[in-house]
Design a protein around this motif. Structure first.
Motif, PDB file in Angstrom:
ATOM      1  N   GLN A  10      -2.110 -40.606  21.712  1.00  0.00           N
ATOM      2  CA  GLN A  10      -2.183 -40.149  22.572  1.00  0.00           C
ATOM      3  C   GLN A  10      -2.200 -38.626  22.655  1.00  0.00           C
ATOM      4  N   LEU A  11      -3.294 -37.604  23.134  1.00  0.00           N
ATOM      5  CA  LEU A  11      -3.472 -36.074  23.083  1.00  0.00           C
ATOM      6  C   LEU A  11      -2.121 -36.349  23.570  1.00  0.00           C
ATOM      7  N   SER A  12      -1.988 -36.407  25.318  1.00  0.00           N
ATOM      8  CA  SER A  12      -0.316 -35.825  25.344  1.00  0.00           C
ATOM      9  C   SER A  12       0.572 -35.770  24.920  1.00  0.00           C
ATOM     10  N   HIS A  13       0.898 -36.703  24.110  1.00  0.00           N
ATOM     11  CA  HIS A  13       1.535 -36.467  23.155  1.00  0.00           C
ATOM     12  C   HIS A  13       1.968 -35.210  22.512  1.00  0.00           C
ATOM     13  N   CYS A  14       0.965 -34.580  21.461  1.00  0.00           N
ATOM     14  CA  CYS A  14       0.966 -33.578  21.276  1.00  0.00           C
ATOM     15  C   CYS A  14       2.157 -32.065  21.558  1.00  0.00           C
ATOM     16  N   LEU A  15       1.725 -32.566  23.003  1.00  0.00           N
ATOM     17  CA  LEU A  15       2.482 -31.216  23.970  1.00  0.00           C
ATOM     18  C   LEU A  15       4.173 -31.790  24.022  1.00  0.00           C
ATOM     19  N   GLU A  16       3.921 -32.806  24.434  1.00  0.00           N
ATOM     20  CA  GLU A  16       4.787 -33.600  24.987  1.00  0.00           C
ATOM     21  C   GLU A  16       6.514 -33.617  24.049  1.00  0.00           C
ATOM     22  N   TYR A  17       6.077 -34.018  22.799  1.00  0.00           N
ATOM     23  CA  TYR A  17       6.491 -34.348  21.701  1.00  0.00           C
ATOM     24  C   TYR A  17       6.294 -33.044  20.425  1.00  0.00           C
ATOM     25  N   LYS A  56      13.580 -32.679   2.806  1.00  0.00           N
ATOM     26  CA  LYS A  56      13.299 -30.699   2.857  1.00  0.00           C
ATOM     27  C   LYS A  56      11.860 -31.242   3.838  1.00  0.00           C
ATOM     28  N   SER A  57      11.372 -32.370   3.182  1.00  0.00           N
ATOM     29  CA  SER A  57      10.116 -32.920   3.670  1.00  0.00           C
ATOM     30  C   SER A  57       9.397 -32.602   5.220  1.00  0.00           C
ATOM     31  N   ILE A  58       8.025 -33.003   5.662  1.00  0.00           N
ATOM     32  CA  ILE A  58       7.598 -32.883   6.667  1.00  0.00           C
ATOM     33  C   ILE A  58       7.307 -34.201   7.166  1.00  0.00           C
ATOM     34  N   CYS A  59       7.812 -34.411   8.507  1.00  0.00           N
ATOM     35  CA  CYS A  59       7.775 -35.876   9.175  1.00  0.00           C
ATOM     36  C   CYS A  59       6.144 -35.827   9.449  1.00  0.00           C
ATOM     37  N   LEU A  60       5.880 -37.177   8.541  1.00  0.00           N
ATOM     38  CA  LEU A  60       3.801 -37.530   9.337  1.00  0.00           C
ATOM     39  C   LEU A  60       4.450 -38.746  10.066  1.00  0.00           C
ATOM     40  N   PHE A  61       3.893 -39.204  11.018  1.00  0.00           N
ATOM     41  CA  PHE A  61       3.505 -40.285  11.708  1.00  0.00           C
ATOM     42  C   PHE A  61       2.590 -40.514  11.771  1.00  0.00           C
ATOM     43  N   MET A  62       2.174 -42.560  11.580  1.00  0.00           N
ATOM     44  CA  MET A  62       1.555 -42.578  11.399  1.00  0.00           C
ATOM     45  C   MET A  62       1.246 -44.286  12.137  1.00  0.00           C
ATOM     46  N   PRO A  63      -0.227 -44.869  12.461  1.00  0.00           N
ATOM     47  CA  PRO A  63      -0.277 -45.856  13.412  1.00  0.00           C
ATOM     48  C   PRO A  63       0.573 -47.259  12.963  1.00  0.00           C
ATOM     49  N   PRO A  64       1.066 -47.466  13.292  1.00  0.00           N
ATOM     50  CA  PRO A  64       1.180 -47.895  15.513  1.00  0.00           C
ATOM     51  C   PRO A  64       1.862 -46.172  15.624  1.00  0.00           C
ATOM     52  N   TYR A  65       1.572 -45.495  16.492  1.00  0.00           N
ATOM     53  CA  TYR A  65       2.194 -44.591  17.367  1.00  0.00           C
ATOM     54  C   TYR A  65       3.065 -44.585  18.528  1.00  0.00           C
ATOM     55  N   ARG A  66       4.612 -44.950  18.242  1.00  0.00           N
ATOM     56  CA  ARG A  66       4.974 -45.126  18.711  1.00  0.00           C
ATOM     57  C   ARG A  66       5.621 -43.765  19.810  1.00  0.00           C
ATOM     58  N   PRO A  67       5.723 -43.142  21.124  1.00  0.00           N
ATOM     59  CA  PRO A  67       7.471 -42.166  21.478  1.00  0.00           C
ATOM     60  C   PRO A  67       9.014 -42.802  21.110  1.00  0.00           C
ATOM     61  N   LYS A  68       8.592 -44.364  20.681  1.00  0.00           N
ATOM     62  CA  LYS A  68      10.313 -44.088  20.844  1.00  0.00           C
ATOM     63  C   LYS A  68      10.386 -43.906  19.053  1.00  0.00           C
ATOM     64  N   LEU A  69       9.706 -43.889  18.188  1.00  0.00           N
ATOM     65  CA  LEU A  69      10.165 -43.223  16.446  1.00  0.00           C
ATOM     66  C   LEU A  69      10.015 -42.237  16.561  1.00  0.00           C
ATOM     67  N   TYR A  70       9.432 -40.951  17.836  1.00  0.00           N
ATOM     68  CA  TYR A  70       9.329 -40.090  17.974  1.00  0.00           C
ATOM     69  C   TYR A  70      10.542 -39.362  17.605  1.00  0.00           C
ATOM     70  N   ARG A  71      11.076 -39.981  18.847  1.00  0.00           N
ATOM     71  CA  ARG A  71      12.487 -39.107  19.805  1.00  0.00           C
ATOM     72  C   ARG A  71      13.777 -39.911  18.377  1.00  0.00           C
ATOM     73  N   LYS A  72      13.436 -41.047  18.357  1.00  0.00           N
ATOM     74  CA  LYS A  72      14.226 -41.393  17.180  1.00  0.00           C
ATOM     75  C   LYS A  72      15.056 -40.357  15.899  1.00  0.00           C
ATOM     76  N   GLY A  81      17.163 -28.766  18.275  1.00  0.00           N
ATOM     77  CA  GLY A  81      15.675 -28.200  18.633  1.00  0.00           C
ATOM     78  C   GLY A  81      14.832 -28.837  19.468  1.00  0.00           C
ATOM     79  N   TRP A  82      15.112 -29.710  19.611  1.00  0.00           N
ATOM     80  CA  TRP A  82      14.869 -31.171  20.325  1.00  0.00           C
ATOM     81  C   TRP A  82      15.215 -30.857  21.590  1.00  0.00           C
ATOM     82  N   PHE A  83      16.762 -31.063  21.851  1.00  0.00           N
ATOM     83  CA  PHE A  83      17.083 -30.202  23.549  1.00  0.00           C
ATOM     84  C   PHE A  83      16.404 -29.196  24.140  1.00  0.00           C
TER      85      PHE A  83
END
Length: 98
Positions: A10-17, A56-72, A81-83
């Motif tokens: 969902q494109l809204s996740h770009c800004l939200e997360y 030191k690697s950058i995290c990449l998320f792939m399908p399925p896209y679940r906000p729970k995984l982003y937050r974790k 930084g997240w706070f």
């Protein structure tokens, strides 16, 4: 695959997360997204008691896209930084990574 395992990005996740789209297929469906907190803020400091250094690697998320995984990921790797990011307004979030 069942419907619950094919969650589209969902494109809204770009800004939200604080994510950025890194790849799309020929039909413009999102293939992977990247954590901007990894790019601009790095990961949390290394704990001296750890046996191995954190990656030191950058995290990449792939399908399925679940906000729970982003937050974790954010809570474990970018707690401070997240706070800060969560407390920002929409306009501030748009400027956060610039």
């Amino acid at each position: 695959m069942s419907a619950k395992h094919t969650t589209l990005f969902q494109l809204s996740h770009c800004l939200e997360y604080g994510l950025i789209i890194m790849g799309r297929d020929v039909k413009k469906a999102v293939l992977c997204v990247q954590c901007n907190l990894c790019v601009y803020g790095g990961r949390s400091g290394d704990d001296v008691s750890r046996k191995h250094m954190r990656t030191k690697s950058i995290c990449l998320f792939m399908p399925p896209y679940r906000p729970k995984l982003y937050r974790k990921h954010f809570e474990k790797q970018h707690a401070e930084g997240w706070f800060k990011y969560q407390g920002l307004s929409k306009a501030e979030k748009q400027m956060f990574f610039n």
